[in-house]
Design an enzyme around this catalytic site. Structure first.
Site, PDB file in Angstrom:
ATOM      1  N   CYS A 106       0.979  -1.249   0.213  1.00 59.09           N
ATOM      2  CA  CYS A 106      -0.310   0.483   0.088  1.00 59.09           C
ATOM      3  C   CYS A 106       0.686   0.839  -0.056  1.00 59.09           C
ATOM      4  O   CYS A 106       1.673   1.577  -1.316  1.00 59.09           O
ATOM      5  CB  CYS A 106      -1.275  -0.180   1.399  1.00 59.09           C
ATOM      6  SG  CYS A 106      -2.572   0.709   1.177  1.00 59.09           S
ATOM      7  N   ARG A 143     -13.126   5.848  -0.193  1.00 61.56           N
ATOM      8  CA  ARG A 143     -11.685   5.437  -0.486  1.00 61.56           C
ATOM      9  C   ARG A 143     -11.848   3.783  -0.613  1.00 61.56           C
ATOM     10  O   ARG A 143     -13.165   3.250  -0.926  1.00 61.56           O
ATOM     11  CB  ARG A 143     -11.531   5.243   0.555  1.00 61.56           C
ATOM     12  CG  ARG A 143     -10.812   6.306   1.517  1.00 61.56           C
ATOM     13  CD  ARG A 143     -10.216   6.069   2.865  1.00 61.56           C
ATOM     14  NE  ARG A 143      -9.057   5.522   2.943  1.00 61.56           N
ATOM     15  CZ  ARG A 143      -7.818   6.020   2.643  1.00 61.56           C
ATOM     16  NH1 ARG A 143      -7.508   6.915   2.725  1.00 61.56           N
ATOM     17  NH2 ARG A 143      -6.836   4.899   2.921  1.00 61.56           N
ATOM     18  N   HIS A 209      -3.275  -5.926   2.119  1.00 58.42           N
ATOM     19  CA  HIS A 209      -3.115  -5.414   4.091  1.00 58.42           C
ATOM     20  C   HIS A 209      -3.473  -6.831   3.709  1.00 58.42           C
ATOM     21  O   HIS A 209      -3.967  -7.809   3.661  1.00 58.42           O
ATOM     22  CB  HIS A 209      -3.913  -4.998   4.862  1.00 58.42           C
ATOM     23  CG  HIS A 209      -3.369  -2.660   4.166  1.00 58.42           C
ATOM     24  ND1 HIS A 209      -2.042  -2.529   4.616  1.00 58.42           N
ATOM     25  CD2 HIS A 209      -3.698  -2.229   3.330  1.00 58.42           C
ATOM     26  CE1 HIS A 209      -1.996  -1.939   4.029  1.00 58.42           C
ATOM     27  NE2 HIS A 209      -2.915  -1.551   3.752  1.00 58.42           N
TER      28      HIS A 209
HETATM   29  N1  GLN Z   1      -2.616   6.714   2.519  1.00 58.86           N
HETATM   30  C1  GLN Z   1      -2.174   6.227   1.233  1.00 58.86           C
HETATM   31  C2  GLN Z   1      -3.656   6.062   0.731  1.00 58.86           C
HETATM   32  O1  GLN Z   1      -5.096   6.393   0.975  1.00 58.86           O
HETATM   33  C3  GLN Z   1      -2.181   4.756   2.046  1.00 58.86           C
HETATM   34  C4  GLN Z   1      -2.806   4.530   2.598  1.00 58.86           C
HETATM   35  C5  GLN Z   1      -2.585   2.323   3.441  1.00 58.86           C
HETATM   36  O2  GLN Z   1      -0.776   2.345   3.725  1.00 58.86           O
HETATM   37  N2  GLN Z   1      -3.051   1.333   3.635  1.00 58.86           N
HETATM   38  O3  GLN Z   1      -3.566   6.076  -0.799  1.00 58.86           O
END
Ligand code: GLN
Length: 257
Positions: A106, A143, A209
């Site tokens: 990520c 998101r 993840h």
């Molecule tokens: N901050 C980054 C995003 O939102 C990565 C998020 C994360 O590593 N879970 O895209």
């Protein structure tokens, strides 16, 4: 072709460099390190963990046989981004180019691309070792969150990859054939083109993840095998383990989806 061998306790050892454990480790990413260490130990060889953070010298990266960096939110990412650009990025890039295997999740995955544009429109320059860019379209866009199933497109992985994603950034690969796999369920790189992750040399970037390795023991073993082969210059074969519990966890998620 030379015959593959099993790693042995006295003669084989791996050093796993864990980048920014205190800053980059969301959604159980630490579990990946435990899995790598345990799966090595269960095969009778040692995997030493080397935590690497802001105050660690970049030189330590030269001693690592396998690298791992987890994800983070934008705030931590900005701190780490500066350290990478100022201090560790050059050696990290060299190691990736040399074929030192690694797993980058990520936020870490985003860093290795050309740039990451944050939700509040800051442009964080990346290392550019992965040919890709990442842009967060802003807070008013959703998101990309949820469980993911990916059909991997690389040799050595025959089972679907399972994980959990939570990212605002949308990643676009320059070369579509560098994708880690195709999204079966979930969003993947950008929620549009059906791609997930990247594979470049022996390095894997992904949004998964979960943590990813306990749910995908095949990927954990692939990383360990690549690291042994790179270090010792021979073919290796890891004895299969009893992964029935891992398989049950995988089946439960697949059924739910
Ligand atoms: N901050 C980054 C995003 O939102 C990565 C998020 C994360 O590593 N879970 O895209």
């Amino acid at each position: 072709m030379t015959e593959s061998q099993k790693p042995k306790a006295k003669s084989h050892e791996l050093t796993i460099g864990w980048l920014y454990p205190d800053l980059m480790s969301t959604y159980g990413d630490r579990g990946n390190i435990i899995v790598l260490q345990k799966r090595a130990e269960w095969r009778g060889f040692n995997a030493k963990i080397e935590p690497i953070s802001l105050n660690t010298s970049y030189l330590i990266l030269n001693t690592c046989d396998l690298l791992f960096m987890g994800g983070a939110q934008d705030t931590q990412q900005e701190i780490v981004n500066k350290d990478l650009l100022d201090k560790k990025g050059e050696v990290l890039t060299e190691q990736i180019e040399k074929g030192i295997p690694g797993l980058y999740i990520c936020g870490a995955y985003q860093f290795l691309g050309k740039y990451y544009k944050t939700a509040d429109n800051k442009n964080l320059a990346g290392l550019g070792v992965f040919k890709m860019i990442t842009e967060n379209p802003g807070e008013k866009y959703e998101r990309l969150i949820g469980n993911v199933i990916v059909e991997p497109k690389i040799e050595g992985l025959t089972q679907p990859l399972i994980g959990f994603e939570n990212h605002g950034g949308r990643t676009y690969l320059e070369y579509k054939n560098e994708r880690l796999g195709n999204v079966v369920k979930g969003f993947g790189n950008n929620g549009k083109d059906g791609s997930e992750g990247i594979v470049y040399k022996n390095s894997f970037g992904t949004y998964l993840h979960g943590p990813i390795l306990p749910k995908n023991p095949q990927l954990a073993d692939l990383l360990l095998t690549l690291a042994l082969e790179k270090k010792y210059g021979e073919k290796f074969h890891l004895e299969p383990l009893n992964d029935s519990i891992e398989q049950k966890a995988r089946e439960a998620i697949i059924k739910r989806l």
